[in-house]
Design an enzyme around this catalytic site. Sequence first.
Site, PDB file in Angstrom:
ATOM      1  N   MET A 139       0.832  -1.193   0.000  1.00  0.00           N
ATOM      2  CA  MET A 139       0.000   0.000   0.000  1.00  0.00           C
ATOM      3  C   MET A 139       0.873   1.252   0.000  1.00  0.00           C
ATOM      4  O   MET A 139       0.440   2.336   0.388  1.00  0.00           O
ATOM      5  CB  MET A 139      -0.967   0.000   1.183  1.00  0.00           C
ATOM      6  CG  MET A 139      -2.017  -1.088   1.075  1.00  0.00           C
ATOM      7  SD  MET A 139      -3.556  -0.742   1.978  1.00  0.00           S
ATOM      8  CE  MET A 139      -2.950  -0.584   3.642  1.00  0.00           C
ATOM      9  N   LEU A 179       6.846   2.688   1.347  1.00  0.00           N
ATOM     10  CA  LEU A 179       7.775   1.564   1.430  1.00  0.00           C
ATOM     11  C   LEU A 179       8.884   1.825   2.443  1.00  0.00           C
ATOM     12  O   LEU A 179       9.352   2.948   2.619  1.00  0.00           O
ATOM     13  CB  LEU A 179       8.386   1.283   0.060  1.00  0.00           C
ATOM     14  CG  LEU A 179       7.428   0.958  -1.097  1.00  0.00           C
ATOM     15  CD1 LEU A 179       8.208   0.473  -2.304  1.00  0.00           C
ATOM     16  CD2 LEU A 179       6.376  -0.069  -0.686  1.00  0.00           C
ATOM     17  N   HIS A 217       9.566  -3.782   3.121  1.00  0.00           N
ATOM     18  CA  HIS A 217       9.156  -3.964   1.724  1.00  0.00           C
ATOM     19  C   HIS A 217      10.365  -4.244   0.832  1.00  0.00           C
ATOM     20  O   HIS A 217      10.295  -5.077  -0.081  1.00  0.00           O
ATOM     21  CB  HIS A 217       8.442  -2.704   1.212  1.00  0.00           C
ATOM     22  CG  HIS A 217       7.180  -2.375   1.935  1.00  0.00           C
ATOM     23  ND1 HIS A 217       7.076  -1.295   2.786  1.00  0.00           N
ATOM     24  CD2 HIS A 217       5.964  -2.985   1.949  1.00  0.00           C
ATOM     25  CE1 HIS A 217       5.852  -1.246   3.287  1.00  0.00           C
ATOM     26  NE2 HIS A 217       5.160  -2.262   2.803  1.00  0.00           N
ATOM     27  N   GLY A 244       4.757 -10.447   3.579  1.00  0.00           N
ATOM     28  CA  GLY A 244       5.485 -10.465   4.838  1.00  0.00           C
ATOM     29  C   GLY A 244       4.776 -11.269   5.907  1.00  0.00           C
ATOM     30  O   GLY A 244       3.549 -11.257   6.008  1.00  0.00           O
ATOM     31  N   SER A 280       6.967  -1.045  10.223  1.00  0.00           N
ATOM     32  CA  SER A 280       5.600  -0.779   9.781  1.00  0.00           C
ATOM     33  C   SER A 280       5.518   0.658   9.313  1.00  0.00           C
ATOM     34  O   SER A 280       6.180   1.552   9.865  1.00  0.00           O
ATOM     35  CB  SER A 280       4.609  -1.002  10.935  1.00  0.00           C
ATOM     36  OG  SER A 280       3.323  -0.506  10.600  1.00  0.00           O
ATOM     37  N   SER A 281       4.692   0.889   8.304  1.00  0.00           N
ATOM     38  CA  SER A 281       4.471   2.255   7.839  1.00  0.00           C
ATOM     39  C   SER A 281       3.857   3.117   8.933  1.00  0.00           C
ATOM     40  O   SER A 281       3.996   4.346   8.913  1.00  0.00           O
ATOM     41  CB  SER A 281       3.557   2.244   6.611  1.00  0.00           C
ATOM     42  OG  SER A 281       4.127   1.482   5.568  1.00  0.00           O
TER      43      SER A 281
END
Length: 338
Positions: free
Chosen positions: A26, A29, A33, A147, A185-186
């Site tokens: 999404m 990155l 990622h 992931g 994590s984003s």
Amino acid sequence: MTTLLRTADELHARVRRGRRAVVMTMGALHEGHATLIRGARRIAGGEGEVVVTVFVNPLQFGKGEDLDRYPRTLDADLKIAEQAGADVVFAPAVDEVYPGGEPQVRISAGPMGERFEGAFRPGHFDGMLTVVAKLLHLTRPDVALYGQKDAQQLALIRRMVRDLNFGVEIVGVPTVREDDGLALSSRNRYLSPGERYTALALSRALFAGRDRHAAQEALRARAREVPATHARAEALSAIGESRAAADAHAVAKAAPGGPSAVRAAARLVIDEGAHLDPPLVLDYLALVDPSDFTEISDDFTGEAVLAVAARVGTTRLIDNLPLSFGAPEPIDPHGAAS
């Protein structure tokens, strides 16, 4: 040079040589990622093709969730994808993926998608599986990588591919962590310094459960080395007392071994996190069978996942670790394991 494509027709027009490996994201990155993309590059090889999808899927966000807040950083994403070895970034608009608006026909995650993450985010997994199915059709890969941090998502994708006969190989890639143990994590960018310190309770809880499990396995291995006699029973008692001194609370709260002790060791750390400022607010801590995401019993053998989800401030985070449980030790009727 990584090519940016916006439509499926552009992607389908590319001449394919070798295997196509897809990494679905999404956007926003990060190194997690990039690890997936590098894995895809290895699988595809020099003759194959790596496609990274960047699409913020509205169907995955429930009421009050952070769809509008979710970071969109396409220029930076292109650079990361290129450095990691991607050939194509496929970044379709919403009307490319959902022509005519939200789909009337969707994939249902079923009972497996109603547990844990699904219980806290109703409809999330239906939306996730629907877009994954669509992107698999649009990108037509030979292999797709996901992931393991999103363990329930990965389990559901594997189940969908198997149950609905998708012709694609699914590969899970281990979680990438920051130096302090926090899973990448984003959403980590939302955390203040104080919130980040509290958030470390998630990974510390998992590591505590893992360490408890490792200690139990060491006990089992040591037990097998000692003859099945009274001396063995004394040796086992000494080993157990040594471990109990280091982990007295977990031993007191759980059965002397197996999944209950693993849960208890992890729960102690979560309980400590609940008293921090700001506090950790637990959604769930579970030790599950990854084939259906049901809680495992103390006589379980095989692969399992220790999973946790919690909120720190306004940010919700998830994490997990895989564990493997061997066959239980047979019990001697005279009181010693045999």
